[in-house]
Design a protein around this motif. Structure first.
Motif, PDB file in Angstrom:
ATOM      1  N   SER A  85       0.837  -1.212   0.000  1.00 34.44           N
ATOM      2  CA  SER A  85       0.000   0.000   0.000  1.00 34.44           C
ATOM      3  C   SER A  85       0.864   1.251   0.000  1.00 34.44           C
ATOM      4  CB  SER A  85      -0.938   0.004   1.209  1.00 34.44           C
ATOM      5  OG  SER A  85      -1.770  -1.130   1.211  1.00 34.44           O
ATOM      6  N   LEU A  86       1.843   1.262  -0.859  1.00 33.87           N
ATOM      7  CA  LEU A  86       2.796   2.362  -0.904  1.00 33.87           C
ATOM      8  C   LEU A  86       2.113   3.681  -1.238  1.00 33.87           C
ATOM      9  CD1 LEU A  86       5.764   0.530  -2.595  1.00 33.87           C
ATOM     10  CD2 LEU A  86       5.871   1.715  -0.400  1.00 33.87           C
ATOM     11  N   ARG A  87       2.679   4.742  -0.695  1.00 36.65           N
ATOM     12  CA  ARG A  87       2.185   6.105  -0.902  1.00 36.65           C
ATOM     13  C   ARG A  87       3.316   6.972  -1.418  1.00 36.65           C
ATOM     14  NH1 ARG A  87      -0.162   6.462   5.270  1.00 36.65           N
ATOM     15  NH2 ARG A  87      -1.827   4.884   5.071  1.00 36.65           N
ATOM     16  N   PRO A  88       2.998   8.041  -2.118  1.00 34.51           N
ATOM     17  CA  PRO A  88       4.061   8.949  -2.546  1.00 34.51           C
ATOM     18  C   PRO A  88       4.917   9.454  -1.386  1.00 34.51           C
ATOM     19  CG  PRO A  88       2.060   9.415  -3.759  1.00 34.51           C
ATOM     20  CD  PRO A  88       1.701   8.382  -2.720  1.00 34.51           C
ATOM     21  N   ALA A  89       4.328   9.594  -0.202  1.00 34.64           N
ATOM     22  CA  ALA A  89       5.079  10.053   0.975  1.00 34.64           C
ATOM     23  C   ALA A  89       6.121   9.042   1.430  1.00 34.64           C
ATOM     24  CB  ALA A  89       4.121  10.344   2.129  1.00 34.64           C
ATOM     25  N   ASP A  90       6.065   7.811   0.920  1.00 31.84           N
ATOM     26  CA  ASP A  90       7.072   6.803   1.262  1.00 31.84           C
ATOM     27  C   ASP A  90       8.339   6.954   0.422  1.00 31.84           C
ATOM     28  OD1 ASP A  90       4.369   4.465   1.509  1.00 31.84           O
ATOM     29  OD2 ASP A  90       5.408   5.479   3.153  1.00 31.84           O
ATOM     30  N   THR A  91       8.331   7.856  -0.534  1.00 36.12           N
ATOM     31  CA  THR A  91       9.500   8.072  -1.388  1.00 36.12           C
ATOM     32  C   THR A  91      10.679   8.560  -0.559  1.00 36.12           C
ATOM     33  OG1 THR A  91       8.167   8.560  -3.344  1.00 36.12           O
ATOM     34  CG2 THR A  91      10.415   9.435  -3.294  1.00 36.12           C
ATOM     35  N   ALA A  92      11.783   7.838  -0.641  1.00 35.98           N
ATOM     36  CA  ALA A  92      12.975   8.157   0.148  1.00 35.98           C
ATOM     37  C   ALA A  92      14.072   7.155  -0.198  1.00 35.98           C
ATOM     38  CB  ALA A  92      12.676   8.082   1.641  1.00 35.98           C
ATOM     39  N   VAL A  93      15.260   7.421   0.306  1.00 37.75           N
ATOM     40  CA  VAL A  93      16.322   6.408   0.305  1.00 37.75           C
ATOM     41  C   VAL A  93      16.173   5.612   1.600  1.00 37.75           C
ATOM     42  CG1 VAL A  93      18.794   5.959   0.286  1.00 37.75           C
ATOM     43  CG2 VAL A  93      17.858   7.864  -1.051  1.00 37.75           C
ATOM     44  N   TYR A  94      16.120   4.295   1.476  1.00 41.15           N
ATOM     45  CA  TYR A  94      15.928   3.417   2.624  1.00 41.15           C
ATOM     46  C   TYR A  94      17.262   2.789   3.009  1.00 41.15           C
ATOM     47  CZ  TYR A  94      10.896   3.872   2.434  1.00 41.15           C
ATOM     48  OH  TYR A  94       9.611   4.382   2.480  1.00 41.15           O
ATOM     49  N   PHE A  95      17.547   2.826   4.302  1.00 36.97           N
ATOM     50  CA  PHE A  95      18.795   2.304   4.854  1.00 36.97           C
ATOM     51  C   PHE A  95      18.497   1.218   5.885  1.00 36.97           C
ATOM     52  CE2 PHE A  95      21.634   5.628   3.281  1.00 36.97           C
ATOM     53  CZ  PHE A  95      20.779   6.695   3.074  1.00 36.97           C
ATOM     54  N   CYS A  96      19.372   0.223   5.926  1.00 36.74           N
ATOM     55  CA  CYS A  96      19.283  -0.749   7.006  1.00 36.74           C
ATOM     56  C   CYS A  96      20.445  -0.527   7.967  1.00 36.74           C
ATOM     57  CB  CYS A  96      19.287  -2.175   6.485  1.00 36.74           C
ATOM     58  SG  CYS A  96      20.714  -2.646   5.488  1.00 36.74           S
ATOM     59  N   GLY A  97      20.172  -0.756   9.228  1.00 37.84           N
ATOM     60  CA  GLY A  97      21.182  -0.600  10.265  1.00 37.84           C
ATOM     61  C   GLY A  97      21.194  -1.830  11.159  1.00 37.84           C
ATOM     62  N   ALA A  98      22.335  -2.087  11.771  1.00 35.31           N
ATOM     63  CA  ALA A  98      22.487  -3.244  12.656  1.00 35.31           C
ATOM     64  C   ALA A  98      23.066  -2.822  13.996  1.00 35.31           C
ATOM     65  CB  ALA A  98      23.408  -4.283  12.013  1.00 35.31           C
ATOM     66  N   ASP A  99      22.677  -3.584  15.011  1.00 38.25           N
ATOM     67  CA  ASP A  99      23.253  -3.461  16.342  1.00 38.25           C
ATOM     68  C   ASP A  99      22.984  -2.124  17.012  1.00 38.25           C
ATOM     69  OD1 ASP A  99      26.584  -3.575  17.790  1.00 38.25           O
ATOM     70  OD2 ASP A  99      24.647  -4.180  18.617  1.00 38.25           O
ATOM     71  N   PRO A 100      21.693  -1.812  17.267  1.00 43.05           N
ATOM     72  CA  PRO A 100      21.424  -0.592  18.031  1.00 43.05           C
ATOM     73  C   PRO A 100      21.834  -0.773  19.481  1.00 43.05           C
ATOM     74  CG  PRO A 100      19.405  -1.822  17.700  1.00 43.05           C
ATOM     75  CD  PRO A 100      20.480  -2.554  16.949  1.00 43.05           C
ATOM     76  N   THR A 101      22.683   0.124  19.981  1.00 43.46           N
ATOM     77  CA  THR A 101      23.164   0.019  21.348  1.00 43.46           C
ATOM     78  C   THR A 101      22.327   0.861  22.308  1.00 43.46           C
ATOM     79  OG1 THR A 101      24.750   1.782  20.876  1.00 43.46           O
ATOM     80  CG2 THR A 101      25.516  -0.484  20.616  1.00 43.46           C
ATOM     81  N   GLY A 102      21.424   1.643  21.743  1.00 40.15           N
ATOM     82  CA  GLY A 102      20.538   2.452  22.567  1.00 40.15           C
ATOM     83  C   GLY A 102      19.129   2.365  22.019  1.00 40.15           C
ATOM     84  N   ASP A 103      18.470   3.483  21.938  1.00 40.44           N
ATOM     85  CA  ASP A 103      17.108   3.553  21.419  1.00 40.44           C
ATOM     86  C   ASP A 103      17.084   3.122  19.953  1.00 40.44           C
ATOM     87  OD1 ASP A 103      14.504   6.110  21.706  1.00 40.44           O
ATOM     88  OD2 ASP A 103      14.559   4.273  20.518  1.00 40.44           O
ATOM     89  N   TYR A 104      16.347   2.082  19.625  1.00 42.33           N
ATOM     90  CA  TYR A 104      16.341   1.535  18.259  1.00 42.33           C
ATOM     91  C   TYR A 104      15.715   2.518  17.267  1.00 42.33           C
ATOM     92  CZ  TYR A 104      11.468   0.515  19.414  1.00 42.33           C
ATOM     93  OH  TYR A 104      10.157   0.617  19.793  1.00 42.33           O
ATOM     94  N   ARG A 105      15.028   3.552  17.753  1.00 40.26           N
ATOM     95  CA  ARG A 105      14.425   4.530  16.862  1.00 40.26           C
ATOM     96  C   ARG A 105      15.385   5.649  16.476  1.00 40.26           C
ATOM     97  NH1 ARG A 105       9.728   5.717  21.016  1.00 40.26           N
ATOM     98  NH2 ARG A 105      11.625   5.641  22.285  1.00 40.26           N
ATOM     99  N   VAL A 106      16.564   5.652  17.063  1.00 44.91           N
ATOM    100  CA  VAL A 106      17.533   6.735  16.849  1.00 44.91           C
ATOM    101  C   VAL A 106      18.676   6.251  15.969  1.00 44.91           C
ATOM    102  CG1 VAL A 106      19.157   8.282  17.969  1.00 44.91           C
ATOM    103  CG2 VAL A 106      16.949   7.771  19.062  1.00 44.91           C
ATOM    104  N   PRO A 107      18.910   6.900  14.826  1.00 45.83           N
ATOM    105  CA  PRO A 107      19.978   6.439  13.923  1.00 45.83           C
ATOM    106  C   PRO A 107      21.343   6.346  14.589  1.00 45.83           C
ATOM    107  CG  PRO A 107      18.586   8.037  12.806  1.00 45.83           C
ATOM    108  CD  PRO A 107      18.157   8.018  14.242  1.00 45.83           C
TER     109      PRO A 107
END
Length: 123
Positions: A85-107
């Protein structure tokens, strides 16, 4: 050398679907929680979804809840992001990250990052 490679991005129409993959080399993903983030032009990188090392717990941004699904296959050392159900607002560069040492919502919490894959959703 640890490396994450994100793939699967592309062009989709509104209402369509894409599946992103994040494959690791030099890094055993089964040891780490993982996250997906996105960054649109002129905006900060924002949290999209995260998954625990076992896959037993998942977390989503409100903007994608019910439309995106994060999953992992530790045998393949790969994490996925199914985007429906993609939306135009989903347009972006998507990145994956590993091993969050703190808040998983913070890059800044993440120890490893992939190079990003472009997702463009047309209306």
């Amino acid at each position: 050398q640890a490396q994450l490679v994100a793939s699967g991005g592309g062009l989709a129409q509104a209402g369509g679907s894409l599946r992103l993959s994040c494959a690791a080399s030099g890094l055993t993903l089964s040891s780490y929680a993982m996250g997906w983030f996105r960054q649109a032009p002129g905006k900060e990188r924002e949290f999209v979804a995260a998954i625990s090392w076992s896959g037993g717990r998942t977390y989503y941004a409100d903007s994608v809840k019910g439309r995106f699904t994060i999953s992992r296959d530790n045998a393949k050392n790969t994490v996925y992001l199914q985007m429906d159900s993609l939306r135009p607002a989903d347009t972006a560069v998507y990145f994956c990250g590993a091993d969050p040492t703190g808040d998983y919502r913070v890059p800044a919490s993440y120890s490893y990052w992939g190079q990003g894959t472009q997702v463009t959703v047309s209306s």
